[in-house]
Design a protein around this motif. Structure first.
Motif, PDB file in Angstrom:
ATOM      1  N   UNK A   1       0.633  -1.155   0.055  1.00 23.67           N
ATOM      2  CA  UNK A   1      -0.187  -0.074  -0.068  1.00 23.67           C
ATOM      3  C   UNK A   1       0.879   1.075  -0.069  1.00 23.67           C
ATOM      4  N   UNK A   2       2.208   1.017   0.380  1.00 22.69           N
ATOM      5  CA  UNK A   2       3.169   2.288   0.520  1.00 22.69           C
ATOM      6  C   UNK A   2       3.843   2.482  -1.019  1.00 22.69           C
TER       7      UNK A   2
ATOM      8  N   UNK B   1      13.738   0.586  -9.116  1.00 24.90           N
ATOM      9  CA  UNK B   1      13.580   1.689  -7.839  1.00 24.90           C
ATOM     10  C   UNK B   1      12.011   1.813  -7.464  1.00 24.90           C
ATOM     11  N   UNK B   2      11.773   1.791  -6.328  1.00 21.86           N
ATOM     12  CA  UNK B   2      10.432   2.006  -5.888  1.00 21.86           C
ATOM     13  C   UNK B   2      10.298   3.243  -5.088  1.00 21.86           C
ATOM     14  N   UNK B   3       9.365   4.017  -5.322  1.00 24.24           N
ATOM     15  CA  UNK B   3       8.927   5.204  -4.857  1.00 24.24           C
ATOM     16  C   UNK B   3       7.912   4.844  -3.711  1.00 24.24           C
ATOM     17  N   UNK B   4       8.200   5.388  -2.250  1.00 20.26           N
ATOM     18  CA  UNK B   4       6.914   5.146  -1.452  1.00 20.26           C
ATOM     19  C   UNK B   4       6.242   6.426  -1.256  1.00 20.26           C
ATOM     20  N   UNK B   5       4.980   6.079  -0.834  1.00 19.05           N
ATOM     21  CA  UNK B   5       4.321   7.245  -0.486  1.00 19.05           C
ATOM     22  C   UNK B   5       4.867   8.188   0.424  1.00 19.05           C
ATOM     23  N   UNK B   6       5.562   7.905   1.347  1.00 23.46           N
ATOM     24  CA  UNK B   6       6.321   8.914   2.155  1.00 23.46           C
ATOM     25  C   UNK B   6       7.607   9.686   1.456  1.00 23.46           C
TER      26      UNK B   6
END
Length: 92
Positions: A40-41, A52-57
């Motif tokens: 979910x992030x 590369x994963x960009x998170x919601x934070x």
């Protein structure tokens, strides 16, 4: 590990205190360390050439899995949650 990873139960002390279970996907850092991520992030996934994963934070994670593998893991995670909400015995 197979390309598709079933969600894993994960409880930390805070979650245990409120009696909730969370399901996450397993990923691998570039150095080989495995970790669990609440999908979910995830805001965005790129391959440039590393995945590369960009998170919601606003935080970035670089992982060994391909964009396709991450997509499959998230789909399996969502499918499991959906099937549990329907009460399907196969996924419980």
């Amino acid at each position: 590990m197979s390309a598709v990873c079933k969600g894993h139960k994960y409880k930390n002390s805070r979650q245990a205190a409120v009696g909730k279970e969370y399901y996450v996907i397993e990923l691998t850092k570039l150095r080989g360390d495995k970790f669990m991520l609440n999908c979910d992030l995830i805001e965005m996934v790129e391959e440039n050439p590393d995945t590369t994963i960009l998170l919601t934070n606003g935080r970035y994670l670089i992982v060994q899995e391909s964009m396709k593998e991450i997509t499959e893991k998230v789909i399996m995670f969502r499918r499991k949650i959906y099937e549990r909400s329907r009460g399907d015995k196969e996924f419980q």
